[in-house]
Design a protein around this motif. Structure first.
Motif, PDB file in Angstrom:
ATOM      1  N   MET A  81       0.851  -1.193   0.000  1.00 54.01           N
ATOM      2  CA  MET A  81       0.000   0.000   0.000  1.00 54.01           C
ATOM      3  C   MET A  81       0.885   1.242   0.000  1.00 54.01           C
ATOM      4  O   MET A  81       1.641   1.462   0.954  1.00 54.01           O
ATOM      5  CB  MET A  81      -0.909  -0.006   1.229  1.00 54.01           C
ATOM      6  N   ASN A  82       0.804   2.013  -1.053  1.00 60.37           N
ATOM      7  CA  ASN A  82       1.578   3.243  -1.191  1.00 60.37           C
ATOM      8  C   ASN A  82       0.641   4.450  -1.243  1.00 60.37           C
ATOM      9  O   ASN A  82      -0.553   4.313  -1.485  1.00 60.37           O
ATOM     10  CB  ASN A  82       2.431   3.191  -2.456  1.00 60.37           C
ATOM     11  N   SER A  83       1.220   5.613  -1.028  1.00 58.02           N
ATOM     12  CA  SER A  83       0.456   6.865  -1.094  1.00 58.02           C
ATOM     13  C   SER A  83      -0.810   6.779  -0.249  1.00 58.02           C
ATOM     14  O   SER A  83      -1.904   7.128  -0.695  1.00 58.02           O
ATOM     15  CB  SER A  83       0.103   7.191  -2.553  1.00 58.02           C
ATOM     16  N   LEU A  84      -0.650   6.316   0.956  1.00 60.06           N
ATOM     17  CA  LEU A  84      -1.809   6.093   1.824  1.00 60.06           C
ATOM     18  C   LEU A  84      -2.496   7.398   2.176  1.00 60.06           C
ATOM     19  O   LEU A  84      -1.852   8.442   2.366  1.00 60.06           O
ATOM     20  CB  LEU A  84      -1.379   5.347   3.083  1.00 60.06           C
ATOM     21  N   LYS A  85      -3.807   7.297   2.286  1.00 61.75           N
ATOM     22  CA  LYS A  85      -4.654   8.446   2.613  1.00 61.75           C
ATOM     23  C   LYS A  85      -5.424   8.163   3.903  1.00 61.75           C
ATOM     24  O   LYS A  85      -5.647   6.990   4.246  1.00 61.75           O
ATOM     25  CB  LYS A  85      -5.657   8.683   1.478  1.00 61.75           C
ATOM     26  N   PRO A  86      -5.864   9.197   4.580  1.00 61.18           N
ATOM     27  CA  PRO A  86      -6.657   8.963   5.803  1.00 61.18           C
ATOM     28  C   PRO A  86      -7.872   8.076   5.552  1.00 61.18           C
ATOM     29  O   PRO A  86      -8.252   7.288   6.429  1.00 61.18           O
ATOM     30  CB  PRO A  86      -7.062  10.376   6.217  1.00 61.18           C
ATOM     31  N   GLU A  87      -8.455   8.166   4.366  1.00 70.68           N
ATOM     32  CA  GLU A  87      -9.634   7.345   4.066  1.00 70.68           C
ATOM     33  C   GLU A  87      -9.304   5.873   3.852  1.00 70.68           C
ATOM     34  O   GLU A  87     -10.216   5.055   3.688  1.00 70.68           O
ATOM     35  CB  GLU A  87     -10.385   7.893   2.847  1.00 70.68           C
ATOM     36  N   ASP A  88      -8.015   5.525   3.876  1.00 66.37           N
ATOM     37  CA  ASP A  88      -7.622   4.126   3.825  1.00 66.37           C
ATOM     38  C   ASP A  88      -7.654   3.488   5.205  1.00 66.37           C
ATOM     39  O   ASP A  88      -7.455   2.272   5.343  1.00 66.37           O
ATOM     40  CB  ASP A  88      -6.219   3.975   3.244  1.00 66.37           C
ATOM     41  N   THR A  89      -7.887   4.284   6.218  1.00 68.47           N
ATOM     42  CA  THR A  89      -7.961   3.770   7.578  1.00 68.47           C
ATOM     43  C   THR A  89      -9.090   2.759   7.698  1.00 68.47           C
ATOM     44  O   THR A  89     -10.252   3.056   7.375  1.00 68.47           O
ATOM     45  CB  THR A  89      -8.183   4.917   8.579  1.00 68.47           C
ATOM     46  N   ALA A  90      -8.757   1.562   8.165  1.00 68.05           N
ATOM     47  CA  ALA A  90      -9.740   0.488   8.259  1.00 68.05           C
ATOM     48  C   ALA A  90      -9.066  -0.744   8.863  1.00 68.05           C
ATOM     49  O   ALA A  90      -7.842  -0.779   9.023  1.00 68.05           O
ATOM     50  CB  ALA A  90     -10.295   0.145   6.875  1.00 68.05           C
ATOM     51  N   VAL A  91      -9.881  -1.727   9.159  1.00 72.35           N
ATOM     52  CA  VAL A  91      -9.357  -3.054   9.464  1.00 72.35           C
ATOM     53  C   VAL A  91      -9.312  -3.823   8.153  1.00 72.35           C
ATOM     54  O   VAL A  91     -10.323  -3.892   7.438  1.00 72.35           O
ATOM     55  CB  VAL A  91     -10.222  -3.791  10.499  1.00 72.35           C
ATOM     56  N   TYR A  92      -8.164  -4.364   7.848  1.00 69.35           N
ATOM     57  CA  TYR A  92      -7.958  -5.095   6.601  1.00 69.35           C
ATOM     58  C   TYR A  92      -8.008  -6.597   6.876  1.00 69.35           C
ATOM     59  O   TYR A  92      -7.319  -7.105   7.774  1.00 69.35           O
ATOM     60  CB  TYR A  92      -6.627  -4.703   5.982  1.00 69.35           C
ATOM     61  N   TYR A  93      -8.811  -7.279   6.080  1.00 68.01           N
ATOM     62  CA  TYR A  93      -8.992  -8.719   6.224  1.00 68.01           C
ATOM     63  C   TYR A  93      -8.503  -9.431   4.963  1.00 68.01           C
ATOM     64  O   TYR A  93      -8.780  -8.978   3.854  1.00 68.01           O
ATOM     65  CB  TYR A  93     -10.461  -9.058   6.431  1.00 68.01           C
ATOM     66  N   CYS A  94      -7.817 -10.536   5.166  1.00 65.78           N
ATOM     67  CA  CYS A  94      -7.474 -11.341   4.002  1.00 65.78           C
ATOM     68  C   CYS A  94      -8.449 -12.513   3.904  1.00 65.78           C
ATOM     69  O   CYS A  94      -9.004 -12.984   4.895  1.00 65.78           O
ATOM     70  CB  CYS A  94      -6.025 -11.824   4.044  1.00 65.78           C
ATOM     71  N   ASN A  95      -8.630 -12.952   2.675  1.00 61.34           N
ATOM     72  CA  ASN A  95      -9.549 -14.038   2.369  1.00 61.34           C
ATOM     73  C   ASN A  95      -8.880 -14.973   1.373  1.00 61.34           C
ATOM     74  O   ASN A  95      -8.176 -14.508   0.462  1.00 61.34           O
ATOM     75  CB  ASN A  95     -10.844 -13.476   1.789  1.00 61.34           C
ATOM     76  N   ALA A  96      -9.095 -16.247   1.545  1.00 61.29           N
ATOM     77  CA  ALA A  96      -8.551 -17.223   0.599  1.00 61.29           C
ATOM     78  C   ALA A  96      -9.622 -18.258   0.288  1.00 61.29           C
ATOM     79  O   ALA A  96     -10.311 -18.742   1.197  1.00 61.29           O
ATOM     80  CB  ALA A  96      -7.312 -17.894   1.166  1.00 61.29           C
ATOM     81  N   ARG A  97      -9.735 -18.567  -0.997  1.00 60.14           N
ATOM     82  CA  ARG A  97     -10.660 -19.605  -1.459  1.00 60.14           C
ATOM     83  C   ARG A  97      -9.880 -20.605  -2.294  1.00 60.14           C
ATOM     84  O   ARG A  97      -9.053 -20.215  -3.122  1.00 60.14           O
ATOM     85  CB  ARG A  97     -11.775 -18.987  -2.296  1.00 60.14           C
TER      86      ARG A  97
END
Length: 119
Positions: A81-97
């Motif tokens: 993740m580059n050039s991060l912005k305040p609106e990128d603030t979140a909990v990030y979840y990974c998913n695999a299928r």
């Protein structure tokens, strides 16, 4: 199949972070690995996915700034993740299928890693 996400933290606007998602367990193949995020008060949204063959898909808000990749030998996915912005603030979840070694399908989620973009 269990997923362990890591790499979140606090970063200033314009900064970078790299998230990792390690899959473990009875894995025959991961067909699609993805990242999703959920900000406070908002619904979970797609960030990016990468298929087994390498094709990628990104949410509109992160195109050109985030890059998803995977190391199939290690059953691990990454989100640069580059050039991060305040609106990128979140909990990030990974998913695999994919498929387990007994050829039954799986659809697993990691526990989430928090990303805060703030000065």
């Amino acid at each position: 199949v269990q997923l362990q996400a890591s790499g979140g933290g606090l970063v200033q606007p314009g900064g970078s972070l790299r998230l990792s998602c390690a899959a473990s367990g009875s894995i025959f193949a991961i067909n699609v690995l993805g990242w999703y995020r959920q900000a406070p008060g908002k619904e979970r949204e797609l960030v990016a996915t990468i298929a087994r063959g390498g094709s990628t898909n990104y949410g509109d808000s992160v195109k050109g700034r985030f890059t998803i990749s995977r190391d199939s030998a290690k059953n691990t996915g990454y989100l640069q993740m580059n050039s991060l912005k305040p609106e990128d603030t979140a909990v990030y979840y990974c998913n695999a299928r994919g498929l387990r070694r007994d050829f039954r399908s799986f659809d697993s989620w990691g526990q989430g890693t928090e990303v805060t973009v703030s000065s």
